[in-house]
Design a protein around this motif. Sequence first.
Motif, PDB file in Angstrom:
ATOM      1  N   ILE A 153       0.780  -1.206   0.091  1.00 21.57           N
ATOM      2  CA  ILE A 153       0.110  -0.076   0.136  1.00 21.57           C
ATOM      3  C   ILE A 153       0.707   1.004   0.354  1.00 21.57           C
ATOM      4  O   ILE A 153       0.667   2.232  -0.623  1.00 21.57           O
ATOM      5  N   GLU A 154       2.052   1.355   0.899  1.00 21.56           N
ATOM      6  CA  GLU A 154       3.030   2.268   0.677  1.00 21.56           C
ATOM      7  C   GLU A 154       3.241   2.676  -0.783  1.00 21.56           C
ATOM      8  O   GLU A 154       3.591   3.940  -1.259  1.00 21.56           O
ATOM      9  N   TYR A 155       3.740   1.531  -1.395  1.00 19.72           N
ATOM     10  CA  TYR A 155       4.179   1.783  -2.806  1.00 19.72           C
ATOM     11  C   TYR A 155       3.136   2.220  -3.670  1.00 19.72           C
ATOM     12  O   TYR A 155       3.223   3.207  -4.529  1.00 19.72           O
ATOM     13  N   LEU A 156       1.795   1.925  -3.479  1.00 25.31           N
ATOM     14  CA  LEU A 156       0.700   2.490  -4.222  1.00 25.31           C
ATOM     15  C   LEU A 156       0.543   3.960  -3.838  1.00 25.31           C
ATOM     16  O   LEU A 156       0.264   4.763  -4.694  1.00 25.31           O
ATOM     17  N   HIS A 157       0.639   4.175  -2.544  1.00 23.83           N
ATOM     18  CA  HIS A 157       0.330   5.785  -2.290  1.00 23.83           C
ATOM     19  C   HIS A 157       1.353   6.552  -2.807  1.00 23.83           C
ATOM     20  O   HIS A 157       1.329   7.618  -3.183  1.00 23.83           O
ATOM     21  N   ASN A 158       2.781   6.186  -2.965  1.00 21.37           N
ATOM     22  CA  ASN A 158       3.892   6.671  -3.421  1.00 21.37           C
ATOM     23  C   ASN A 158       3.587   6.852  -4.841  1.00 21.37           C
ATOM     24  O   ASN A 158       4.431   7.881  -5.711  1.00 21.37           O
ATOM     25  N   ASN A 159       2.770   5.854  -5.762  1.00 19.65           N
ATOM     26  CA  ASN A 159       2.492   6.085  -7.069  1.00 19.65           C
ATOM     27  C   ASN A 159       1.317   6.845  -7.357  1.00 19.65           C
ATOM     28  O   ASN A 159       0.705   6.809  -8.189  1.00 19.65           O
ATOM     29  N   ASP A 160       0.857   7.528  -6.070  1.00 16.74           N
ATOM     30  CA  ASP A 160      -0.476   8.406  -6.035  1.00 16.74           C
ATOM     31  C   ASP A 160      -1.521   7.697  -6.555  1.00 16.74           C
ATOM     32  O   ASP A 160      -2.632   7.943  -7.357  1.00 16.74           O
ATOM     33  N   ILE A 161      -1.950   6.366  -5.819  1.00 20.37           N
ATOM     34  CA  ILE A 161      -3.041   5.377  -5.983  1.00 20.37           C
ATOM     35  C   ILE A 161      -3.605   5.169  -4.744  1.00 20.37           C
ATOM     36  O   ILE A 161      -2.853   4.807  -4.014  1.00 20.37           O
ATOM     37  N   ALA A 162      -4.740   5.659  -4.817  1.00 25.81           N
ATOM     38  CA  ALA A 162      -5.591   5.046  -3.251  1.00 25.81           C
ATOM     39  C   ALA A 162      -6.127   3.621  -3.946  1.00 25.81           C
ATOM     40  O   ALA A 162      -7.191   3.655  -4.929  1.00 25.81           O
ATOM     41  N   HIS A 163      -6.140   2.721  -3.284  1.00 30.62           N
ATOM     42  CA  HIS A 163      -6.525   1.425  -3.482  1.00 30.62           C
ATOM     43  C   HIS A 163      -8.128   1.252  -3.374  1.00 30.62           C
ATOM     44  O   HIS A 163      -9.072   0.819  -3.979  1.00 30.62           O
ATOM     45  N   ARG A 164      -8.723   1.790  -1.960  1.00 24.62           N
ATOM     46  CA  ARG A 164      -9.953   2.108  -1.825  1.00 24.62           C
ATOM     47  C   ARG A 164     -10.828   0.595  -1.641  1.00 24.62           C
ATOM     48  O   ARG A 164     -12.247   0.813  -1.371  1.00 24.62           O
ATOM     49  N   ASP A 165     -10.541  -0.410  -1.552  1.00 24.66           N
ATOM     50  CA  ASP A 165     -10.969  -1.541  -1.287  1.00 24.66           C
ATOM     51  C   ASP A 165     -10.074  -2.664  -0.696  1.00 24.66           C
ATOM     52  O   ASP A 165     -10.056  -3.894  -1.088  1.00 24.66           O
ATOM     53  N   ILE A 166      -9.670  -2.104   0.347  1.00 20.85           N
ATOM     54  CA  ILE A 166      -8.484  -3.304   1.052  1.00 20.85           C
ATOM     55  C   ILE A 166      -9.405  -3.869   1.878  1.00 20.85           C
ATOM     56  O   ILE A 166      -9.894  -3.526   2.716  1.00 20.85           O
ATOM     57  N   LYS A 167      -8.999  -5.345   2.077  1.00 13.18           N
ATOM     58  CA  LYS A 167      -9.872  -6.357   2.822  1.00 13.18           C
ATOM     59  C   LYS A 167      -9.174  -7.647   2.334  1.00 13.18           C
ATOM     60  O   LYS A 167      -8.379  -7.846   1.551  1.00 13.18           O
ATOM     61  N   PRO A 168      -9.177  -8.449   3.503  1.00 12.42           N
ATOM     62  CA  PRO A 168      -8.782  -9.957   3.351  1.00 12.42           C
ATOM     63  C   PRO A 168      -8.968 -10.530   2.067  1.00 12.42           C
ATOM     64  O   PRO A 168      -8.027 -11.315   1.424  1.00 12.42           O
ATOM     65  N   ASP A 169     -10.194 -10.359   1.433  1.00 12.32           N
ATOM     66  CA  ASP A 169     -10.623 -10.958  -0.066  1.00 12.32           C
ATOM     67  C   ASP A 169      -9.669 -10.331  -0.866  1.00 12.32           C
ATOM     68  O   ASP A 169      -9.541 -11.244  -2.027  1.00 12.32           O
ATOM     69  N   ASN A 170      -9.133  -9.314  -0.799  1.00 11.38           N
ATOM     70  CA  ASN A 170      -8.193  -8.744  -1.921  1.00 11.38           C
ATOM     71  C   ASN A 170      -6.757  -8.787  -1.621  1.00 11.38           C
ATOM     72  O   ASN A 170      -5.891  -8.195  -2.198  1.00 11.38           O
ATOM     73  N   LEU A 171      -6.659  -9.644  -0.807  1.00 16.79           N
ATOM     74  CA  LEU A 171      -5.145  -9.972  -0.301  1.00 16.79           C
ATOM     75  C   LEU A 171      -4.961 -11.544  -0.605  1.00 16.79           C
ATOM     76  O   LEU A 171      -5.318 -12.301   0.345  1.00 16.79           O
ATOM     77  N   LEU A 172      -4.343 -11.964  -1.746  1.00 14.68           N
ATOM     78  CA  LEU A 172      -4.073 -13.295  -2.010  1.00 14.68           C
ATOM     79  C   LEU A 172      -2.440 -13.825  -1.730  1.00 14.68           C
ATOM     80  O   LEU A 172      -1.653 -12.613  -1.473  1.00 14.68           O
ATOM     81  N   LEU A 173      -2.465 -14.885  -1.427  1.00  8.64           N
ATOM     82  CA  LEU A 173      -1.206 -15.642  -1.099  1.00  8.64           C
ATOM     83  C   LEU A 173      -0.778 -16.621  -2.059  1.00  8.64           C
ATOM     84  O   LEU A 173      -1.374 -17.275  -2.795  1.00  8.64           O
ATOM     85  N   SER A 174       0.565 -16.248  -2.374  1.00 11.48           N
ATOM     86  CA  SER A 174       1.360 -16.922  -3.560  1.00 11.48           C
ATOM     87  C   SER A 174       1.813 -18.412  -2.777  1.00 11.48           C
ATOM     88  O   SER A 174       1.544 -18.660  -1.796  1.00 11.48           O
TER      89      SER A 174
END
Length: 417
Positions: A222-243
Motif C-alpha cells: 500500500i505504501e508503494y501504491l500511495h507513492n504512485n498516487d494511487i488510493a486502493h479504496r477496497d483493502i480487505k482480506p478478500d483482496n489479499l492473496l497468497l502465492s
Amino acid sequence: MIETISTNASPTSTSSRSSSPQPSNSTSTCTSTSSSTTRRPHSEVIETLGATTSETKDGLRKINNYLLKKEIGRGAFGTVHLGVDTNTKTEYAIKEFSKSRLRRKEQSDMLRKRGGIGARGRGRGRGIGLGVGRETAAAAAQPGSSNPLDLVRGEVAILKKLHHPNVVKLFEVLDDPNDDSIFMVFEMAHKGVLMDISLDETTTPYTEDQARRYFREMILGIEYLHNNDIAHRDIKPDNLLLSNDNVLKIVDFGVSEMFIKGNDKLKKSAGSPAFMAPELCKPRHGEVSGKAADIWSMGVTLYCLVYGHLPFSSTNLLELMDKINNDPVDYSGHKLSDEILDLLHRTLDKDPATRMTMDDLRHHPWVTQHDTDMMISEEENCEWVVTEVTDDDIHNAIKSIASIFTVVSFKYKFGNL
C-alpha cells in the motif's frame, strides 16, 4: 469482486525476465524512461493483437501458447481460468472477457450517464486483478477527455509501471480478432485469499506473529501504491492473496483512484461497506483523504486477521454505516498484546486527521517488534516509483486498438487447484 479493466491488445513490449511469459506474436522491445534519480524497470506487459484461439484433441481451449485447463471463477462478463503456458509450464490466472458483453455494458453506462442516473454502489466480492479507475485514468491520459482510446491508453500506461512484489502482476493481454474473447494473463496466487470473511460468521484467526508478517507486506504494497498516487479504496482480506511461497499480493484495483501529486483528496465513496472509513459513510461527505481511508481499511483488515470477524457488522447497509460512524470497536474476547491493541486503536480512529499515517505504521513497535525487526526503508520499497505518466507513455501504451473498452464487474474466489 468489483474491478475496472479497460484494455485492448496489441503488440508492444516485454522485458527479458525469465519469469515473464514469452510473447505469442512478434513484439517490439522498449524500456521505460528513467526519472532523475531512479531507473524504472522494463515494461513487462505484452499486448498481443491477432492472437489465435484453438482447441486441443482433448477438447481444451488454447489462446496462443496458453492452455486453459479449468475454470476457477465466473462473473457477469467472463470467466477466470487456470491457464498453463505450454512453453514454460508456468501456471497463470487467465481472465477471459466477452467483448460483445463489454460493449453492451459500455453503451448502457453511457446511456445511464446521459440520463443523469448515477452509478450503482459496488458490493463485496473476491478475486484477482489489476486495473486503475477509468475516470482517473482518463484524467491521466488527457484531462477532460472522454475518448475511450485515451481511457485505455492511460490505464495501460500506468499498469505497465506498477512493479512491486506485493502487488499482483499483469503479464499479457491477448485479443483474438476473430473471436468474442479478450484474455488477460495474471500471475497465479495458488493459496487464494488471506482470509475468508463474511458479515455474520467468525473464522479461525491468525496468531499475532502470523498477522504481523502479512500486515508488514500489506504496508509495503500500500505504501508503494500511495507513492504512485494511487488510493486502493477496497483493502480487505478478500483482496489479499497468497502465492505458493506465502507472499502477499494486493489485488482488485477496480475502484482504485489516482490522485494529484501532493493532494490525495477524493470525493466519491467506493469499496466494500464493512471496510469503509467513517468519513465515507456520511451523506454528502465531501472530499476525504484517500490515504487515510486506506489506513482505516488496513486496520479493519488487521482486526479481522486477529479476531476472525469484522469489527462492525450488519446485513442492513444503513445500520452498518451508523455502526461504523458511531459505535466503539469491541476489543474483548481475545487476549492480545498491548502493542497490537494500540495499533488497532490508532488505525481505527474515526477522525482521519488524527488517524495513523503510513510512516506511523511502518515504525510502530508492534510492526517492528520494538525496533528488533525494522522494515526496509521507504526509499528502497518504492524504488520503482511512477513519478508521472508522460504523453509518450500514453501514446505508446497501445500501438493499435480494437473496439473494446469498458468497466468490468467480476466476482470470484480461487478454489483448491
